[in-house]
Design a protein around this motif. Sequence first.
Motif, PDB file in Angstrom:
ATOM      1  N   MET A 141       0.849  -1.196   0.000  1.00 23.88           N
ATOM      2  CA  MET A 141       0.000   0.000   0.000  1.00 23.88           C
ATOM      3  C   MET A 141       0.881   1.241   0.000  1.00 23.88           C
ATOM      4  O   MET A 141       1.817   1.350   0.781  1.00 23.88           O
ATOM      5  N   ASN A 142       0.585   2.167  -0.877  1.00 24.66           N
ATOM      6  CA  ASN A 142       1.337   3.411  -0.950  1.00 24.66           C
ATOM      7  C   ASN A 142       0.878   4.369   0.129  1.00 24.66           C
ATOM      8  O   ASN A 142      -0.278   4.332   0.546  1.00 24.66           O
ATOM      9  N   PRO A 143       1.780   5.252   0.578  1.00 21.63           N
ATOM     10  CA  PRO A 143       1.338   6.243   1.557  1.00 21.63           C
ATOM     11  C   PRO A 143       0.312   7.191   0.931  1.00 21.63           C
ATOM     12  O   PRO A 143       0.336   7.424  -0.276  1.00 21.63           O
ATOM     13  N   ILE A 144      -0.580   7.693   1.759  1.00 18.59           N
ATOM     14  CA  ILE A 144      -1.607   8.619   1.276  1.00 18.59           C
ATOM     15  C   ILE A 144      -0.981   9.999   1.133  1.00 18.59           C
ATOM     16  O   ILE A 144      -0.346  10.493   2.059  1.00 18.59           O
ATOM     17  N   VAL A 145      -1.147  10.593  -0.021  1.00 18.69           N
ATOM     18  CA  VAL A 145      -0.680  11.962  -0.243  1.00 18.69           C
ATOM     19  C   VAL A 145      -1.887  12.867  -0.039  1.00 18.69           C
ATOM     20  O   VAL A 145      -2.854  12.812  -0.801  1.00 18.69           O
ATOM     21  N   PHE A 146      -1.840  13.674   1.019  1.00 19.90           N
ATOM     22  CA  PHE A 146      -2.958  14.548   1.355  1.00 19.90           C
ATOM     23  C   PHE A 146      -2.935  15.821   0.516  1.00 19.90           C
ATOM     24  O   PHE A 146      -1.879  16.299   0.111  1.00 19.90           O
ATOM     25  N   PHE A 147      -4.124  16.361   0.288  1.00 18.98           N
ATOM     26  CA  PHE A 147      -4.231  17.703  -0.264  1.00 18.98           C
ATOM     27  C   PHE A 147      -3.662  18.676   0.762  1.00 18.98           C
ATOM     28  O   PHE A 147      -3.641  18.387   1.961  1.00 18.98           O
ATOM     29  N   ALA A 148      -3.218  19.834   0.308  1.00 18.69           N
ATOM     30  CA  ALA A 148      -2.749  20.875   1.229  1.00 18.69           C
ATOM     31  C   ALA A 148      -3.877  21.237   2.191  1.00 18.69           C
ATOM     32  O   ALA A 148      -5.058  21.161   1.835  1.00 18.69           O
ATOM     33  N   ARG A 149      -3.516  21.599   3.402  1.00 15.93           N
ATOM     34  CA  ARG A 149      -4.518  21.949   4.421  1.00 15.93           C
ATOM     35  C   ARG A 149      -5.451  23.045   3.915  1.00 15.93           C
ATOM     36  O   ARG A 149      -6.671  22.971   4.102  1.00 15.93           O
ATOM     37  N   SER A 150      -4.900  24.055   3.244  1.00 17.09           N
ATOM     38  CA  SER A 150      -5.748  25.143   2.727  1.00 17.09           C
ATOM     39  C   SER A 150      -6.752  24.601   1.707  1.00 17.09           C
ATOM     40  O   SER A 150      -7.903  25.032   1.676  1.00 17.09           O
ATOM     41  N   SER A 151      -6.343  23.642   0.899  1.00 17.88           N
ATOM     42  CA  SER A 151      -7.254  23.037  -0.086  1.00 17.88           C
ATOM     43  C   SER A 151      -8.364  22.271   0.607  1.00 17.88           C
ATOM     44  O   SER A 151      -9.531  22.340   0.203  1.00 17.88           O
ATOM     45  N   ARG A 152      -8.001  21.534   1.660  1.00 20.87           N
ATOM     46  CA  ARG A 152      -9.005  20.757   2.390  1.00 20.87           C
ATOM     47  C   ARG A 152      -9.997  21.677   3.094  1.00 20.87           C
ATOM     48  O   ARG A 152     -11.211  21.432   3.053  1.00 20.87           O
ATOM     49  N   VAL A 153      -9.522  22.730   3.714  1.00 22.16           N
ATOM     50  CA  VAL A 153     -10.419  23.665   4.411  1.00 22.16           C
ATOM     51  C   VAL A 153     -11.370  24.321   3.424  1.00 22.16           C
ATOM     52  O   VAL A 153     -12.586  24.376   3.654  1.00 22.16           O
ATOM     53  N   LEU A 154     -10.843  24.804   2.304  1.00 18.29           N
ATOM     54  CA  LEU A 154     -11.697  25.437   1.298  1.00 18.29           C
ATOM     55  C   LEU A 154     -12.704  24.443   0.716  1.00 18.29           C
ATOM     56  O   LEU A 154     -13.864  24.787   0.504  1.00 18.29           O
ATOM     57  N   HIS A 155     -12.273  23.218   0.466  1.00 17.64           N
ATOM     58  CA  HIS A 155     -13.167  22.196  -0.081  1.00 17.64           C
ATOM     59  C   HIS A 155     -14.347  21.953   0.837  1.00 17.64           C
ATOM     60  O   HIS A 155     -15.503  22.002   0.417  1.00 17.64           O
ATOM     61  N   TRP A 156     -14.090  21.683   2.114  1.00 22.79           N
ATOM     62  CA  TRP A 156     -15.175  21.326   3.040  1.00 22.79           C
ATOM     63  C   TRP A 156     -16.037  22.529   3.399  1.00 22.79           C
ATOM     64  O   TRP A 156     -17.247  22.400   3.548  1.00 22.79           O
ATOM     65  N   LEU A 157     -15.431  23.712   3.518  1.00 18.85           N
ATOM     66  CA  LEU A 157     -16.214  24.922   3.767  1.00 18.85           C
ATOM     67  C   LEU A 157     -17.167  25.172   2.609  1.00 18.85           C
ATOM     68  O   LEU A 157     -18.372  25.403   2.804  1.00 18.85           O
ATOM     69  N   MET A 158     -16.644  25.079   1.396  1.00 21.80           N
ATOM     70  CA  MET A 158     -17.499  25.318   0.230  1.00 21.80           C
ATOM     71  C   MET A 158     -18.544  24.218   0.064  1.00 21.80           C
ATOM     72  O   MET A 158     -19.664  24.493  -0.352  1.00 21.80           O
TER      73      MET A 158
END
Length: 191
Positions: A1-18
């Motif tokens: 299993m490959n490590p999970i590459v996360f989206f940048a924190r700012s991208s995640r915050v904007l995604h879920w807020l929107m």
Amino acid sequence: MNPIVFFARSSRVLHWLMAVLILVMLFVGVFMAASVGPAYYALVGFHRPLGIALLALVVLRLINRFFHRPPALPADLPPLMALGAKASHWALYALMMALPLIGWAMLSAGGYPIPLFGNGVLLPPLLPHDAALWGWLRLAHTVLAFALFALIMAHGGAALFHFLIRRDGVLQSMIGGAAVSSGREPPVVRD
């Protein structure tokens, strides 16, 4: 299993807020269209500034995407699925940008003032007053809102497909945090 590459924190915050704000906006729009009397005006008073806020957030999100590239799709994703993922993401961006602009243009063509937060700030009209154009823009706004809702449902379904069937870390990359990591390999954060 490959490590999970996360989206940048700012991208995640904007995604879920929107995501939350867009779902609120869509449901407010439905309730607004089905309301009469004082409830209608209260919903309109909420709908307009929220639409402009979402327009600003999508611009911010596109700027953020320029500086923080999203993680690559899984290498073993079939080409048709990869194309669908990319096309649906750009369609989401297009609709998130188009709906507030069409709403603004629709109100302009209808000759309505476009107040934000009471009457303290009025947006300038985008188009001259034209009742026929207002009708077409209203129809476009409605149809595209339903298209956005359908695309959001497909997006959510695809996320669940990645999580439950493929188990490839795509959903976890947008959720972020150690709580969703398998613990087998360290997550990689792309900031």
